[in-house]
Design an enzyme around this catalytic site. Sequence first.
Site: not given
Lengths: 348, 348
Positions: A106, A180, A221
């Site tokens: 990331e 995301k 994440c």
Amino acid sequence: MRAAATSTAAALLAPRLTCSAIRARLSSSRLPLRRIAAMAAAPSSFRPEEARSPPALELPIPPLSKFKVAMCQLSVTPDKARNIAHARAAIEAAAADGAKLVLLPEIWNGPYSNDSFPEYAEDIEAGGDAAPSFSMMSEVARSLQITLVGGSIAERSGNNLYNTCCVFGSDGKLKGKHRKIHLFDIDIPGKITFKESKTLTAGQSPTVVDTDVGRIGIGICYDIRFQELAMLYAARGAHLLCYPGAFNMTTGPLHWELLQRARAADNQLFVATCGPARDASAGYVAWGHSTLVGPFGEVIVTTEHEETTIIAEIDYSLIEQRRQFLPLQYQRRGDLYQLVDVQRLGSQ
Amino acid sequence: MRAAATSTAAALLAPRLTCSAIRARLSSSRLPLRRIAAMAAAPSSFRPEEARSPPALELPIPPLSKFKVAMCQLSVTPDKARNIAHARAAIEAAAADGAKLVLLPEIWNGPYSNDSFPEYAEDIEAGGDAAPSFSMMSEVARSLQITLVGGSIAERSGNNLYNTCCVFGSDGKLKGKHRKIHLFDIDIPGKITFKESKTLTAGQSPTVVDTDVGRIGIGICYDIRFQELAMLYAARGAHLLCYPGAFNMTTGPLHWELLQRARAADNQLFVATCGPARDASAGYVAWGHSTLVGPFGEVIVTTEHEETTIIAEIDYSLIEQRRQFLPLQYQRRGDLYQLVDVQRLGSQ
């Protein structure tokens, strides 16, 4: 490239079309997975097929069912040009070691901070000089003929910034782009406070990509905390979930491995994660610990916090084996609970 | 006793009634949990409240929010009278040590086998001499004024056998009865093969019980593999999930702790498990490892495979703290996925 990404997404949202399209496309598969049909034959008042709405898709036959994957746990500096060259070298080394799939961390092209996101952001749709990290990834995937899950970079689109993962096929084309979905807004007093939503906008769609190395569901994440996303990807027929991530020194030791193993064991598929190497002097200190987990929740390979590339073999036939041992898909209670994939249902 | 169980279930299926009823009943609470309202105020296009259908209930205020729980990891023999006396002694010892909640293992009154289930089964509805294990549990819960999650015993009802967990209030009354929903039918060649469905019938409902020590969701052993059940219990406002279990020597080391920690961390609540002590000469060899896990996925107390009672403190204020740190409930994407509680939705 937008067209390619869009058509993949559209195919996944229309399962009947997808199944036949994939079967046709994958007729040259080398190691076809056998079907798990024996236990499905028994009629059940529990309606396990209704535990997923729309019903879960069959696991597609991947072009390659046994291959090497590499996770490049990169050191990241404030020097963007250095980071790009450094990532490229790591990808080239991984491919030279036989990796057919390479993962990056990331936010690998600059510091992980709300101050840095606007400065390092790229205009992916414009491409070229407006997106040097993107251009490098596309070029290197094509030249090395690998599938590349390009970690994530900050993306500028109009007035918005996103935390975006680009997936490239072995022809260098963008196969899918994940923004995301769940932004990292947490507050553990005295430990870690971060609000991605200060600068970033959340993505609007789950992302599943058909590649030479199987059907891959992408999360970034914090997305890994939401078990529904992994369940939804499994129901869309994913073989592998990839989570570029940068867990911190508080939540890393507590939850990073736990969440990976749980997503893998509960959904009986592979999970691969890739984080940046730890820089103890950085504003945000990352946990590292890139890992590959198999469909029984077993850690296949992992590492500590230092810069390294870890390589391991993925064998998708293990998915079938695990699902035969523990046939969860035929034991679920659709009469009691149901997971709805809102966008896939809406597209039908 | 049936009436008590039924009215609890009905109350839980009608959330508006439940909330007000619980507030009235629990007005004498000692350590009320503060509300997590700050982050709920912000409007969101992500519709997190729709990620659970019907919407998740607020966490109720338990009569007691800090107390000792005991898990009695009992040795089990073929002698039913001995097993009953032995369990009673362990419960009494736990209460003498201050436990307000006591858990027993799965199938604690006789061997875990398809041959034994019919022989050791009890007619819970008839009670008295037809159900000596049940009668002992009711009597001891009343006399010690504790809440008892009575592991499980084989239950005969008409022509059916069930794997059944009875939950007793501190007045000795049956507060809820959970019949194992997901039967343990697995086949790992050379390792472990078992088919509960040969003799047992699956339960028809999730089970949530309001007790003096909070709202408890019940699962039995294999039920823990189905993350949907834990998610559904969390959405019904459970503070604690109790899983009597008897994982085996193959799946125990692989998954027992992983599943407990995952259910706790993903749903941000407590998870308590209780298994029988290991008898290496038994037909089915149990893993043991009874455990209490907190709402950050942290193991609070656990043990190996030998007969023992483990006692630890539960503090429900930790649930609120964890949910403030990581406000998953306000970050879920109801616009992308939704978990449907089929029976609760159907009752509205």
